[in-house]
Design a protein around this motif. Sequence first.
Motif, PDB file in Angstrom:
ATOM      1  N   ALA A 104      -2.591  -0.670 -29.075  1.00 49.57           N
ATOM      2  CA  ALA A 104      -2.326  -2.030 -28.584  1.00 49.57           C
ATOM      3  C   ALA A 104      -0.863  -2.164 -28.198  1.00 49.57           C
ATOM      4  CB  ALA A 104      -2.664  -3.063 -29.643  1.00 49.57           C
ATOM      5  N   PRO A 105      -0.581  -2.570 -26.955  1.00 49.22           N
ATOM      6  CA  PRO A 105       0.799  -2.945 -26.637  1.00 49.22           C
ATOM      7  C   PRO A 105       1.121  -4.269 -27.319  1.00 49.22           C
ATOM      8  CG  PRO A 105      -0.604  -3.138 -24.685  1.00 49.22           C
ATOM      9  CD  PRO A 105      -1.489  -2.722 -25.814  1.00 49.22           C
ATOM     10  N   ARG A 106       2.383  -4.411 -27.690  1.00 46.82           N
ATOM     11  CA  ARG A 106       2.837  -5.660 -28.323  1.00 46.82           C
ATOM     12  C   ARG A 106       4.133  -6.065 -27.634  1.00 46.82           C
ATOM     13  NH1 ARG A 106       3.002  -7.964 -33.857  1.00 46.82           N
ATOM     14  NH2 ARG A 106       5.077  -8.800 -34.200  1.00 46.82           N
ATOM     15  N   LEU A 173       8.723 -15.196 -24.488  1.00 45.60           N
ATOM     16  CA  LEU A 173       7.491 -14.410 -24.479  1.00 45.60           C
ATOM     17  C   LEU A 173       7.715 -13.262 -23.505  1.00 45.60           C
ATOM     18  CD1 LEU A 173       5.146 -17.495 -24.055  1.00 45.60           C
ATOM     19  CD2 LEU A 173       5.584 -16.273 -26.189  1.00 45.60           C
ATOM     20  N   SER A 174       7.017 -12.134 -23.718  1.00 50.42           N
ATOM     21  CA  SER A 174       7.247 -11.007 -22.809  1.00 50.42           C
ATOM     22  C   SER A 174       6.442 -11.198 -21.526  1.00 50.42           C
ATOM     23  CB  SER A 174       6.860  -9.690 -23.478  1.00 50.42           C
ATOM     24  OG  SER A 174       5.458  -9.535 -23.514  1.00 50.42           O
ATOM     25  N   VAL A 175       6.949 -10.598 -20.458  1.00 50.17           N
ATOM     26  CA  VAL A 175       6.246 -10.644 -19.165  1.00 50.17           C
ATOM     27  C   VAL A 175       4.854 -10.007 -19.315  1.00 50.17           C
ATOM     28  CG1 VAL A 175       6.283  -9.708 -16.814  1.00 50.17           C
ATOM     29  CG2 VAL A 175       8.349 -10.746 -17.792  1.00 50.17           C
ATOM     30  N   GLY A 183      -0.560 -17.071 -18.276  1.00 57.97           N
ATOM     31  CA  GLY A 183       0.778 -17.635 -18.096  1.00 57.97           C
ATOM     32  C   GLY A 183       0.713 -18.996 -17.419  1.00 57.97           C
ATOM     33  N   LEU A 184       0.534 -20.044 -18.213  1.00 58.48           N
ATOM     34  CA  LEU A 184       0.401 -21.397 -17.670  1.00 58.48           C
ATOM     35  C   LEU A 184       1.590 -22.261 -18.054  1.00 58.48           C
ATOM     36  CD1 LEU A 184      -3.346 -22.007 -18.572  1.00 58.48           C
ATOM     37  CD2 LEU A 184      -2.392 -21.462 -16.318  1.00 58.48           C
ATOM     38  N   GLY A 185       1.873 -23.221 -17.215  1.00 56.92           N
ATOM     39  CA  GLY A 185       2.930 -24.189 -17.483  1.00 56.92           C
ATOM     40  C   GLY A 185       2.769 -25.329 -16.490  1.00 56.92           C
ATOM     41  N   HIS A 450     -12.272 -21.550 -22.891  1.00 50.33           N
ATOM     42  CA  HIS A 450     -10.992 -21.601 -23.597  1.00 50.33           C
ATOM     43  C   HIS A 450      -9.960 -20.801 -22.816  1.00 50.33           C
ATOM     44  CE1 HIS A 450     -10.955 -17.592 -26.003  1.00 50.33           C
ATOM     45  NE2 HIS A 450     -11.734 -17.456 -24.970  1.00 50.33           N
ATOM     46  N   TYR A 451      -8.702 -21.063 -23.119  1.00 56.87           N
ATOM     47  CA  TYR A 451      -7.597 -20.242 -22.600  1.00 56.87           C
ATOM     48  C   TYR A 451      -7.271 -19.291 -23.745  1.00 56.87           C
ATOM     49  CZ  TYR A 451      -2.916 -19.029 -20.913  1.00 56.87           C
ATOM     50  OH  TYR A 451      -1.789 -18.348 -20.494  1.00 56.87           O
ATOM     51  N   PRO A 452      -7.445 -17.976 -23.565  1.00 54.23           N
ATOM     52  CA  PRO A 452      -7.484 -17.075 -24.726  1.00 54.23           C
ATOM     53  C   PRO A 452      -6.113 -16.730 -25.318  1.00 54.23           C
ATOM     54  CG  PRO A 452      -7.962 -15.866 -22.721  1.00 54.23           C
ATOM     55  CD  PRO A 452      -7.769 -17.294 -22.313  1.00 54.23           C
TER      56      PRO A 452
HETATM   57  C1  LIG Z   1       5.566 -20.942 -29.171  1.00 54.51           C
HETATM   58  C2  LIG Z   1       4.605 -20.468 -28.132  1.00 54.51           C
HETATM   59  C3  LIG Z   1       4.547 -21.113 -26.916  1.00 54.51           C
HETATM   60  C4  LIG Z   1       3.651 -20.700 -25.936  1.00 54.51           C
HETATM   61  N1  LIG Z   1       3.619 -21.363 -24.747  1.00 54.51           N
HETATM   62  C5  LIG Z   1       2.768 -20.965 -23.793  1.00 54.51           C
HETATM   63  C6  LIG Z   1       2.731 -21.629 -22.534  1.00 54.51           C
HETATM   64  O1  LIG Z   1       3.439 -22.591 -22.305  1.00 54.51           O
HETATM   65  N2  LIG Z   1       1.880 -21.157 -21.599  1.00 54.51           N
HETATM   66  C7  LIG Z   1       1.071 -20.074 -21.822  1.00 54.51           C
HETATM   67  O2  LIG Z   1       0.354 -19.672 -20.916  1.00 54.51           O
HETATM   68  N3  LIG Z   1       1.079 -19.447 -23.001  1.00 54.51           N
HETATM   69  C8  LIG Z   1       1.890 -19.875 -23.992  1.00 54.51           C
HETATM   70  N4  LIG Z   1       1.879 -19.240 -25.195  1.00 54.51           N
HETATM   71  C9  LIG Z   1       0.900 -18.165 -25.414  1.00 54.51           C
HETATM   72  C10 LIG Z   1       1.479 -16.841 -24.937  1.00 54.51           C
HETATM   73  O3  LIG Z   1       1.613 -16.844 -23.534  1.00 54.51           O
HETATM   74  C11 LIG Z   1       0.563 -15.661 -25.290  1.00 54.51           C
HETATM   75  O4  LIG Z   1       0.249 -15.641 -26.649  1.00 54.51           O
HETATM   76  C12 LIG Z   1       1.242 -14.357 -24.886  1.00 54.51           C
HETATM   77  O5  LIG Z   1       0.267 -13.333 -24.877  1.00 54.51           O
HETATM   78  C13 LIG Z   1       2.366 -14.019 -25.853  1.00 54.51           C
HETATM   79  O6  LIG Z   1       3.225 -13.068 -25.304  1.00 54.51           O
HETATM   80  P1  LIG Z   1       3.777 -11.914 -26.241  1.00 54.51           P
HETATM   81  O7  LIG Z   1       4.788 -11.168 -25.481  1.00 54.51           O
HETATM   82  O8  LIG Z   1       4.182 -12.452 -27.554  1.00 54.51           O
HETATM   83  O9  LIG Z   1       2.444 -11.052 -26.367  1.00 54.51           O
HETATM   84  P2  LIG Z   1       1.799 -10.354 -27.653  1.00 54.51           P
HETATM   85  O10 LIG Z   1       1.423 -11.389 -28.646  1.00 54.51           O
HETATM   86  O11 LIG Z   1       2.668  -9.270 -28.092  1.00 54.51           O
HETATM   87  O12 LIG Z   1       0.463  -9.770 -26.992  1.00 54.51           O
HETATM   88  C14 LIG Z   1      -0.561 -10.638 -26.581  1.00 54.51           C
HETATM   89  C15 LIG Z   1      -1.738  -9.816 -26.025  1.00 54.51           C
HETATM   90  O13 LIG Z   1      -1.339  -9.176 -24.825  1.00 54.51           O
HETATM   91  C16 LIG Z   1      -1.411  -7.764 -24.959  1.00 54.51           C
HETATM   92  N5  LIG Z   1      -0.223  -7.211 -24.312  1.00 54.51           N
HETATM   93  C17 LIG Z   1       1.070  -7.445 -24.644  1.00 54.51           C
HETATM   94  N6  LIG Z   1       1.872  -6.758 -23.809  1.00 54.51           N
HETATM   95  C18 LIG Z   1       1.074  -6.090 -22.954  1.00 54.51           C
HETATM   96  C19 LIG Z   1       1.315  -5.181 -21.891  1.00 54.51           C
HETATM   97  N7  LIG Z   1       2.553  -4.825 -21.530  1.00 54.51           N
HETATM   98  N8  LIG Z   1       0.251  -4.662 -21.229  1.00 54.51           N
HETATM   99  C20 LIG Z   1      -1.019  -5.003 -21.568  1.00 54.51           C
HETATM  100  N9  LIG Z   1      -1.298  -5.836 -22.580  1.00 54.51           N
HETATM  101  C21 LIG Z   1      -0.265  -6.378 -23.265  1.00 54.51           C
HETATM  102  C22 LIG Z   1      -1.409  -7.512 -26.464  1.00 54.51           C
HETATM  103  O14 LIG Z   1      -2.021  -6.285 -26.809  1.00 54.51           O
HETATM  104  C23 LIG Z   1      -2.179  -8.704 -26.964  1.00 54.51           C
HETATM  105  O15 LIG Z   1      -3.569  -8.506 -26.829  1.00 54.51           O
HETATM  106  C24 LIG Z   1       2.765 -19.627 -26.187  1.00 54.51           C
HETATM  107  C25 LIG Z   1       2.813 -18.971 -27.431  1.00 54.51           C
HETATM  108  C26 LIG Z   1       3.717 -19.392 -28.394  1.00 54.51           C
HETATM  109  C27 LIG Z   1       3.719 -18.725 -29.725  1.00 54.51           C
END
Ligand SMILES: Cc1cc2nc3c(=O)[nH]c(=O)nc-3n(C[C@H](O)[C@H](O)[C@H](O)COP(=O)(O)OP(=O)(O)OC[C@H]3O[C@@H](n4cnc5c(N)ncnc54)[C@H](O)[C@@H]3O)c2cc1C
Length: 494
Positions: A104-106, A173-175, A183-185, A450-452
């Motif tokens: 799993a990428p994180r 949050l990471s790209v 990626g919603l806003g 849902h938005y997953p």
């Molecule tokens: C405080 C907060 C605010 C947020 N606000 C918003 C918002 O305004 N709009 C919105 O759309 N979302 C929002 N989110 C949700 C967020 O976009 C998702 O949870 C997103 O996946 C988190 O990014 P992350 O880098 O922490 O990913 P992680 O939690 O590290 O990973 C999420 C999922 O993506 C996979 N993944 C990660 N990196 C990669 C990669 N490089 N390639 C393939 N798969 C990958 C992981 O395996 C995992 O399944 C918010 C979350 C938080 C906690």
Amino acid sequence: MSRTPSRRTVLRGLTVTGAAVTGFDPAARSWAATTPESGTETAALTRIPRLDGTLVTDESSLTAAAEDYGHIVHRRPSAVLRPGSVRDVVTMVRFCNDHCLPVAPRGQGHAPYGQAQVEGGLVIETATLADIGPVDPDSTTVTVGAGARWSEVAKATLAHGLTPPVFTDYLELSVGGTLSVGGLGGQAQRHGAQVDNVTELRVVTGAGEPVRCSPSRRPDLFHAVLAGLGQCAVIVEATLRLVPAPETVRHYQLTYGDLATFLDDQRTLVLEGRFDYVEGQVHTDAAGAFRVYSLEAVAYGPPAGPAPDDTALLRGLRHDPSTVQYTDLPYFDFLDRLAPVIAAMKDAGIWTYAHPWLNLMLPGPSAASLAAPLLDALTPADLGAGGVILFYPLLREHLTTPLLRTSDEDVSYLFDILSAAAPGDTAGIDRILSANRAAYDTVAAAGGTHYPVGSIPFTPDDWHTHFGPAWPAFAAAKRTYDPAGILVPGQGIF
Ligand SMILES: Cc1cc2nc3c(=O)[nH]c(=O)nc-3n(C[C@H](O)[C@H](O)[C@H](O)COP(=O)(O)OP(=O)(O)OC[C@H]3O[C@@H](n4cnc5c(N)ncnc54)[C@H](O)[C@@H]3O)c2cc1C
């Protein structure tokens, strides 16, 4: 005791810390390391090719990778890769594919329900792949590493007067993480989601193949990766579309006492495209009932838009006129508006609470009737410290990524009950998870989904239903690009 640095010792999980992992014991499915203290030579180790970064099995790295923003699910990997290059990702995914080890990428670990966790497998921390390439003013794009955070992307592009068109509310949050979900806003009502603004991806498939894909080059892979929850490939780089950035924005907050009117005005605004950003929140009234609706709308100033005209922008809206508030802000301060809030939550110790989030996509015509009973049943204690309710519209015409599911209506509403609970309150967390599931069932039966990015217990059959017409292409891409089925089991899809 003599030092034998050239020898290898098998690590049964976690016994040696700080050692570089150099081998793998396929029979025991455990990693092996060369350590200065060393142990005995063991047989039948498969050597791991040399890496530019590090592969570690120490206690603190594994514990951290078994945590996320939700603090509900904990799955412990057997190793963590901090890639020093894309080649490292290729090497290790190929290796895991050969040995049927889950991966799993994180990104930033902000998923709330174990989505980036992997029991006994490999977590790839993408934070080391965070280069932000030069801004190309001709094509108005920028290519960034999957581990880059959106705050860094914004700063780099703003130096050229350009910006990605859509941001999540929180920038750290990471790209790769947000492109995996959508990626919603508040700008999505105008530009689609972040996934709708990607022109090319560089990925490593589940078979360990490095591939560049785009709408015209391996489109099946491109469309299976964007909002594809990490199932077919690891994103290592994304090329993002850029638009001219405003220098300042005008940020309005309008209060409503009636849910249907609030949603109707939001709908009017997005159908007319009157504002650059539209979101909304639900708050409690004096009696603690969730009956106060706050519409948030933002107009960009020059050079991205005209100087805001309050009369024209607010014309015909049915908010309480005595409550209008507006502020002029530098654009980056607006994007980064949550930073001080989150710093305060960290100071107060509530950032590390459990987050059993509910994120629903409601069909426009039934949004009020679906949300009202959920809001009526909710108490401030259920929402918890720092909890937030978001409610805002999205236009189907701009959401073109097949795997980002909404309702079939022209307008859907994102309705998020972002609860927080004390981490030890397992009964309370279980109750919220059951309520999340019940709410999803009601919404799905009414044509929503849902938005997953939340915490809803889901089965593979639920995912099949969720992806609907997009499922056959998604399942075919999974078979083609991740034939051993190693990628991202934490989503529970395949
Ligand atoms: C405080 C907060 C605010 C947020 N606000 C918003 C918002 O305004 N709009 C919105 O759309 N979302 C929002 N989110 C949700 C967020 O976009 C998702 O949870 C997103 O996946 C988190 O990014 P992350 O880098 O922490 O990913 P992680 O939690 O590290 O990973 C999420 C999922 O993506 C996979 N993944 C990660 N990196 C990669 C990669 N490089 N390639 C393939 N798969 C990958 C992981 O395996 C995992 O399944 C918010 C979350 C938080 C906690």
